[in-house]
Design an enzyme around this catalytic site. Structure first.
Site, PDB file in Angstrom:
ATOM      1  N   GLU A   1      41.152  46.802  34.488  1.00 12.51           N
ATOM      2  CA  GLU A   1      40.621  46.573  35.827  1.00 12.51           C
ATOM      3  C   GLU A   1      41.782  46.355  36.803  1.00 12.51           C
ATOM      4  OE1 GLU A   1      36.817  44.051  34.028  1.00 12.51           O
ATOM      5  OE2 GLU A   1      38.234  43.100  35.431  1.00 12.51           O
TER       6      GLU A   1
ATOM      7  N   GLU B   1      37.045  38.033  42.176  1.00  8.12           N
ATOM      8  CA  GLU B   1      38.206  37.874  43.053  1.00  8.12           C
ATOM      9  C   GLU B   1      37.810  38.303  44.454  1.00  8.12           C
ATOM     10  OE1 GLU B   1      42.652  37.186  43.116  1.00  8.12           O
ATOM     11  OE2 GLU B   1      41.121  36.853  41.595  1.00  8.12           O
TER      12      GLU B   1
ATOM     13  N   PHE C   1      33.966  40.209  37.912  1.00 12.36           N
ATOM     14  CA  PHE C   1      34.532  40.740  36.672  1.00 12.36           C
ATOM     15  C   PHE C   1      34.070  40.015  35.412  1.00 12.36           C
ATOM     16  CE2 PHE C   1      37.951  38.072  38.608  1.00 12.36           C
ATOM     17  CZ  PHE C   1      37.945  37.024  37.686  1.00 12.36           C
TER      18      PHE C   1
ATOM     19  N   LYS D   1      44.083  44.465  39.481  1.00 10.20           N
ATOM     20  CA  LYS D   1      44.355  43.049  39.744  1.00 10.20           C
ATOM     21  C   LYS D   1      44.500  42.872  41.250  1.00 10.20           C
ATOM     22  CE  LYS D   1      46.943  39.023  38.302  1.00 10.20           C
ATOM     23  NZ  LYS D   1      46.674  38.368  39.576  1.00 10.20           N
TER      24      LYS D   1
END
EC number: 6.5.1.1
Length: 576
Positions: free
Chosen positions: A247, A299, A339, A249
């Site tokens: 994934e 995030e 996530f 960041k």
């Protein structure tokens, strides 16, 4: 137990610099306490009335403490302030006057003092300052001199006894077994429910240890977030965890979202309730996720309303504020990339393998596909089986101005509070030998000289966490590379974090000292050219040409880079 007896224990703890002795003192204290008293005592030792993630502030500065003391002793304010300036500590100053002025004392219990402090903290609105002053003045007049020393430090957060939450867990283990053998069970329970008062209370009950083994996540009690290890190539990652999920960041701030019905709360890495700061995220959660009881992680990153491009961390972090929230919401809108799923319905998912957690998460989020409408998105994910394909994903992420990538072990479970190989972050720095920046704890600072005399700070000492010895070890003293504004900001942040002596959890060599010590609280991201051997620093390693990248308000002292990580970075330099 009477508060007087607790004060004697605190005095002994304050006198010692031995972590083992403090653990034994705490254990001895805890053995004497009832279920309710141990909860109250642990919170008071930490200068709080509730767990860290709950908001209950005392709302008192030193000025109000002075007013309380003056009221209790019925003396001129100037007289008290003059003595306070000589002594330098509000607690010791109150104790000094209590020894000189005879008042009718009462032998109050811990629970009675705790109840009064709760009344003090709950006072709000018109007339609340007068209530706070009078409640504290009443306690000062009733308690013995030594007790008042510690009493008045509690509301202004200056207990600073120098031990960590982990020391309390060790003491609880010693209380039960006479050694640290229960630490793994207690630490896991703490990572799932970071409420030391609750853990101690359960431990006091019949079959308490068995009950702690079965502790489960609960909505609106934040779980301490899992952390990632680091590597510097795709081949290393494949060798370590094999076929993996990859994934992007994002360089934003991590949030843990708790939802029950239409009530939503969000917590940061360091367990702060930040729900009020991000109303757009809450609106998106309610709109796009219909499940009534969940804990998820993601995030948040800012983006430009004009171009749609993602913003830097420095721009995104502008959203972290207490005021002008609506204005900043329009200027720096957020998207949340989910996530992970930790809890759903009445079922914990932390022990489920990552693939199952991800599959279930994808079913929960309603995404229209129109990014002008969707605030909540899923972190894009690919499955990679080679080092070269991971490197390709990394290059794609960097080309989009993202930090890098996260590789996740497909069958890995979620381990609260742990930094393990179930997640691996892959970031690079092209301008230095060091891969990635290092998150350090500010341990202390030296007074400024020359131009920096006005700042009150001229250099600061930073360290990393030595997990094996449960201590922070030094890696750099930084005296250059900061702007005037950054020096001023650092001094401002440090002002109410100063401690009277070096915390016992800090390990330093004789050659490295600080004029002022700071309690574990401020995390900074540090960049340097390389890591070298160092006989001066207690880590045995030092950062060469270190410089401040940014303050990491989203990280707690538990999140700083570990000594083992620094050592790996040092060794990786040698083979390049």
């Amino acid at each position: 137990m009477k508060f007087k007896e607790l004060a004697k224990y605190i005095e002994e703890i304050e006198k010692t610099s031995s972590r083992n002795t403090i653990t034994e003192l705490l254990s001895s204290l805890f053995k004497k306490l009832s279920e309710n008293e141990i909860r109250e005592t642990i919170f008071l030792l930490q200068g709080r009335l509730v767990p860290l993630y709950e908001s209950k502030e005392f709302g008192m500065a030193e000025k109000l403490i002075v007013n309380s003391a003056v009221t209790a002793f019925d003396i001129e304010k100037n007289k008290f302030i003059l003595e306070l300036k000589k002594i330098g500590d509000i607690g010791t100053a109150v104790e000094y006057f209590k020894n000189k002025i005879v008042l009718r004392e009462q032998d109050l219990s811990i629970s009675e003092v705790f109840e009064k402090l709760t009344i003090l903290a709950d006072a709000e609105g018109k007339g609340s300052q007068e209530i706070k002053i009078n409640v504290l003045a009443d306690l000062i007049s009733k308690l013995d001199p030594l007790s008042t020393r510690y009493l008045v430090r509690i509301p202004i957060g200056t207990m600073r006894l120098g031990f960590s939450d982990m020391t309390i867990l060790d003491a609880l283990s010693w209380m039960m077994r006479g050694d640290k053998s229960l630490r793994p069970i207690l630490q896991h329970s703490y990572h799932v429910k970071p409420n030391l008062g609750l853990i101690a209370t359960i431990l006091k009950r019949k079959n308490g240890i068995d009950k702690l083994k079965e502790i489960e996540p609960e909505v609106f009690t934040p779980i301490i977030m899992m952390r990632a290890e680091r590597m510097s190539s795709g081949d290393e990652i494949i060798k370590k965890i094999g076929v993996c999920a990859v994934e992007p960041k994002y360089d934003g701030f991590r949030l843990q979202i708790h939802k029950k019905g239409n009530e939503v709360k969000m917590y940061s890495r360091n367990l702060d309730d930040v729900s009020h700061m991000y109303p757009d995220i809450i609106e998106g959660i309610i709109k796009q996720i219909k499940e009534t009881s969940i804990i998820i992680e993601g995030e948040a990153i800012g983006y430009s309303p004009k171009t749609g491009e993602y913003l830097s961390f420095q721009d995104t972090v502008q959203r972290k504020r207490k005021y002008d929230i609506e204005t900043m919401k329009m200027a720096v809108p957020l998207r949340l990339f989910l996530f992970d799923l930790l809890y759903l319905g009445r079922k914990s998912y932390i022990n489920q393998e990552f693939k199952k957690r991800r599959d279930q998460l994808e079913k929960l989020v309603k995404i229209s596909g129109n990014q002008k409408i969707d605030t909540i998105l899923l972190a894009p994910q690919t499955i990679e089986n080679s080092g070269s394909s991971i490197e390709k994903r990394f290059d794609e992420a960097v080309s989009k101005n993202l930090e890098g990538i996260i590789a996740k072990k497909i069958d890995g479970i979620y381990k609260p509070g742990a930094r393990e190989w179930n997640w691996i972050k892959f970031k690079k720095s092209y301008s230095s030998k060091i891969i990635d920046t290092i998150d350090c704890l500010i341990m202390g600072y030296d007074f400024g000289k020359g131009k920096r005399t006005g700042f009150g700070i001229g250099a600061f000492l930073v360290g990393v966490y030595d997990k094996k010895n449960d201590s922070y070890v030094t890696v750099a003293k930084i005296g250059t590379g900061l702007t005037d504004e950054e020096w001023k900001e650092l001094k401002k942040r440090s002002e109410n974090k100063k401690t009277l002596k070096k915390p016992i959890i800090y390990k330093t060599n004789d050659q490295i000292d600080s004029d002022i010590w700071i309690k574990p609280s401020i995390v900074v991201e540090i960049k340097s050219d390389e890591i070298t051997n160092s006989p001066l620093h207690s880590a045995g390693l030092a950062l060469r040409f270190p410089r401040l990248e940014r303050f990491r308000d989203d990280k707690s002292p538990d999140d700083v880079t570990s000594f083992e990580e620094v050592k790996k970075l040092y060794l990786s330099q040698l083979i390049k």
